[in-house]
Motif scaffolding. Structure first.
Motif, PDB file in Angstrom:
ATOM      1  N   ARG A   3       6.470  -1.511  22.475  1.00 12.57           N
ATOM      2  CA  ARG A   3       7.021  -1.777  23.810  1.00 12.57           C
ATOM      3  C   ARG A   3       8.474  -2.215  23.713  1.00 12.57           C
ATOM      4  N   LYS A   4       8.758  -3.094  22.764  1.00 14.24           N
ATOM      5  CA  LYS A   4      10.128  -3.587  22.595  1.00 14.24           C
ATOM      6  C   LYS A   4      11.067  -2.450  22.212  1.00 14.24           C
ATOM      7  N   SER A  39      10.689   0.785  22.677  1.00 14.98           N
ATOM      8  CA  SER A  39      10.807   1.822  23.706  1.00 14.98           C
ATOM      9  C   SER A  39      11.446   1.289  24.985  1.00 14.98           C
ATOM     10  N   CYS A  41       8.754  -9.533  23.643  1.00 10.06           N
ATOM     11  CA  CYS A  41       7.983  -9.603  22.397  1.00 10.06           C
ATOM     12  C   CYS A  41       7.625 -11.039  22.035  1.00 10.06           C
ATOM     13  N   PHE A  73       3.599   7.378  22.684  1.00 12.91           N
ATOM     14  CA  PHE A  73       3.543   5.916  22.690  1.00 12.91           C
ATOM     15  C   PHE A  73       2.290   5.438  21.960  1.00 12.91           C
ATOM     16  N   GLN A  91       3.172  -4.655  21.150  1.00 12.68           N
ATOM     17  CA  GLN A  91       4.370  -5.378  21.565  1.00 12.68           C
ATOM     18  C   GLN A  91       5.620  -4.837  20.881  1.00 12.68           C
ATOM     19  N   THR A 110       9.842  -0.209  27.364  1.00  9.93           N
ATOM     20  CA  THR A 110       8.917  -0.072  28.482  1.00  9.93           C
ATOM     21  C   THR A 110       7.575  -0.706  28.147  1.00  9.93           C
ATOM     22  N   THR A 111       6.934  -1.242  29.154  1.00  7.43           N
ATOM     23  CA  THR A 111       5.601  -1.806  28.931  1.00  7.43           C
ATOM     24  C   THR A 111       4.516  -0.773  29.208  1.00  7.43           C
ATOM     25  N   LYS A 112       4.843   0.220  30.019  1.00  7.20           N
ATOM     26  CA  LYS A 112       3.890   1.289  30.315  1.00  7.20           C
ATOM     27  C   LYS A 112       4.649   2.609  30.306  1.00  7.20           C
TER      28      LYS A 112
END
Length: 90
Positions: free
Chosen positions: A29-30, A32, A2, A45, A26, A34-36
């Motif tokens: 993502r943080k 979860s 992040c 998501f 961001q 995961t980035t994808k």
């Protein structure tokens, strides 16, 4: 993960919708981890990103301050100087 979350409040010009969405992405993502997301989690998501962006925009619109707005170029220069003093020339 992040490091891309930036302060959005009290800038001139104000934060754009793209900046708000990037920060929301961001943040999700943080949380979860995961980035994808997987295909099974992609809809949840994206919904989370949309909702966080909406709440972020609502927050930015409702905050008040007496401080003068910050200049993006000046703040970027300060960040670059901090980075160079911390990590050296790259």
């Amino acid at each position: 993960m992040c490091r891309n979350i930036r302060t959005l409040f009290n800038f001139d010009p104000p934060a754009t919708e793209d900046e708000v969405r990037a920060s929301a992405l961001q943040y999700v993502r943080k949380l979860s981890g995961t980035t994808k997301p997987s295909a099974a989690n992609a809809a949840a998501f994206e919904l989370a990103v949309d909702e966080v962006a909406l709440v972020t925009r609502r927050l930015m619109d409702s905050l008040v301050t007496n401080a003068p707005p910050k200049d993006r170029l000046v703040e970027a220069a300060k960040a670059k100087a901090r980075s160079q003093s911390r990590f050296g020339e790259r």
